[in-house]
Design a protein around this motif. Sequence first.
Motif, PDB file in Angstrom:
ATOM      1  N   CYS A  95      32.407 -12.743 -12.848  1.00  0.00           N
ATOM      2  CA  CYS A  95      30.991 -12.483 -12.566  1.00  0.00           C
ATOM      3  C   CYS A  95      30.144 -12.771 -13.806  1.00  0.00           C
ATOM      4  CB  CYS A  95      30.799 -11.045 -12.109  1.00  0.00           C
ATOM      5  SG  CYS A  95      29.117 -10.700 -11.569  1.00  0.00           S
ATOM      6  N   HIS A  97      27.427 -11.403 -14.465  1.00  0.00           N
ATOM      7  CA  HIS A  97      26.718 -10.206 -14.923  1.00  0.00           C
ATOM      8  C   HIS A  97      27.500  -9.569 -16.063  1.00  0.00           C
ATOM      9  CE1 HIS A  97      25.334  -5.824 -14.212  1.00  0.00           C
ATOM     10  NE2 HIS A  97      24.453  -6.435 -14.976  1.00  0.00           N
ATOM     11  N   LEU A  98      28.583  -8.845 -15.728  1.00  0.00           N
ATOM     12  CA  LEU A  98      29.360  -8.198 -16.793  1.00  0.00           C
ATOM     13  C   LEU A  98      30.846  -8.559 -16.731  1.00  0.00           C
ATOM     14  CD1 LEU A  98      27.644  -4.677 -16.932  1.00  0.00           C
ATOM     15  CD2 LEU A  98      27.345  -6.591 -18.505  1.00  0.00           C
ATOM     16  N   GLY A  99      31.167  -9.611 -16.027  1.00  0.00           N
ATOM     17  CA  GLY A  99      32.520 -10.155 -16.128  1.00  0.00           C
ATOM     18  C   GLY A  99      33.560  -9.640 -15.145  1.00  0.00           C
ATOM     19  N   CYS A 100      33.172  -8.887 -14.137  1.00  0.00           N
ATOM     20  CA  CYS A 100      34.162  -8.429 -13.146  1.00  0.00           C
ATOM     21  C   CYS A 100      34.721  -9.608 -12.352  1.00  0.00           C
ATOM     22  CB  CYS A 100      33.514  -7.456 -12.155  1.00  0.00           C
ATOM     23  SG  CYS A 100      33.165  -5.850 -12.885  1.00  0.00           S
ATOM     24  N   CYS A 122      30.425  -9.176  -5.604  1.00  0.00           N
ATOM     25  CA  CYS A 122      30.983  -8.501  -6.783  1.00  0.00           C
ATOM     26  C   CYS A 122      31.031  -6.992  -6.530  1.00  0.00           C
ATOM     27  CB  CYS A 122      30.155  -8.808  -8.027  1.00  0.00           C
ATOM     28  SG  CYS A 122      30.924  -8.080  -9.492  1.00  0.00           S
ATOM     29  N   CYS A 124      31.366  -4.592  -8.651  1.00  0.00           N
ATOM     30  CA  CYS A 124      30.908  -3.734  -9.758  1.00  0.00           C
ATOM     31  C   CYS A 124      29.447  -3.321  -9.610  1.00  0.00           C
ATOM     32  CB  CYS A 124      31.157  -4.445 -11.085  1.00  0.00           C
ATOM     33  SG  CYS A 124      32.918  -4.648 -11.398  1.00  0.00           S
ATOM     34  N   HIS A 125      28.551  -4.290  -9.394  1.00  0.00           N
ATOM     35  CA  HIS A 125      27.127  -3.937  -9.268  1.00  0.00           C
ATOM     36  C   HIS A 125      26.488  -4.728  -8.136  1.00  0.00           C
ATOM     37  CE1 HIS A 125      28.469  -3.704 -13.534  1.00  0.00           C
ATOM     38  NE2 HIS A 125      28.024  -2.472 -13.408  1.00  0.00           N
ATOM     39  N   ALA A 126      27.316  -5.158  -7.182  1.00  0.00           N
ATOM     40  CA  ALA A 126      26.840  -5.737  -5.907  1.00  0.00           C
ATOM     41  C   ALA A 126      26.106  -7.071  -6.018  1.00  0.00           C
ATOM     42  CB  ALA A 126      25.980  -4.713  -5.172  1.00  0.00           C
ATOM     43  N   SER A 127      26.454  -7.882  -7.014  1.00  0.00           N
ATOM     44  CA  SER A 127      25.900  -9.239  -6.990  1.00  0.00           C
ATOM     45  C   SER A 127      26.549 -10.017  -5.846  1.00  0.00           C
ATOM     46  CB  SER A 127      26.151  -9.960  -8.319  1.00  0.00           C
ATOM     47  OG  SER A 127      25.269  -9.494  -9.312  1.00  0.00           O
ATOM     48  N   PRO A 139      22.311  -8.120  -9.788  1.00  0.00           N
ATOM     49  CA  PRO A 139      21.821  -8.344 -11.157  1.00  0.00           C
ATOM     50  C   PRO A 139      22.373  -9.592 -11.874  1.00  0.00           C
ATOM     51  CG  PRO A 139      23.570  -6.707 -11.158  1.00  0.00           C
ATOM     52  CD  PRO A 139      23.358  -7.093  -9.720  1.00  0.00           C
TER      53      PRO A 139
HETATM   54  S1  FES Z   1      29.757  -7.399 -13.048  1.00  0.00           S
HETATM   55 FE1  FES Z   1      29.320  -8.351 -11.141  1.00  0.00          FE
HETATM   56  S2  FES Z   1      27.451  -7.463 -10.590  1.00  0.00           S
HETATM   57 FE2  FES Z   1      27.882  -6.530 -12.468  1.00  0.00          FE
END
Ligand code: FES
Length: 177
Positions: A95, A97-100, A122, A124-127, A139
């Motif tokens: 991802c 965003h933060l790498g998930c 994603c 983690c934060h629903a991207s 995000p």
């Molecule tokens: S790591 Fe994927 S939306 Fe935050």
Amino acid sequence: MTMDRKSVEPAALSRRQFLGRLWWGATGLVLLEAAGGLVASLWPKIKVGAFGGKVTVGSLAEVKAIPVGTIVYFPEARFYLSRVDSGLLAIYRKCTHLGCVVPWRDDEQTEDGLASIGRFNCPCHASIFDRYGMVKGGPAPRPLDLFPITIEGGEVKVDTGTVVERSAFDASQALRI
Ligand code: FES
């Protein structure tokens, strides 16, 4: 009935025989170790498909047979092969965003016109991303990254050692097949 003791006792060895066997045993161990080292040194070179190097995904004919709208996951190499209308994309699963790790969800609604269902979500934060890797929600600041794809000797290869960032999709990002 008594057993003949001679038949069950190990035969006595002369000093010369003992030393001879010891020498052959030691030589065998050295050869085994050398063979093991040889296999170990060859292993990374013959292992095809590891993340960080070039991964063969199949022959050109096999890849051409993948219908538009299909996602094929290569978990060990950490990417999705996405067959889009303009060709093939190798989408890094990380991802932006933060790498998930972003899973493909074929039970979620589609975000593109290529198939009736399916998108990347994603956890983690629903991207949310479509089959092109474009951000459709959440995000994530940019589309999912790509790996370059090449055709070499009739085989389709993905270079997982080269991450390509982008800000939007254009058809030139896909390998025409
Ligand atoms: S790591 Fe994927 S939306 Fe935050």
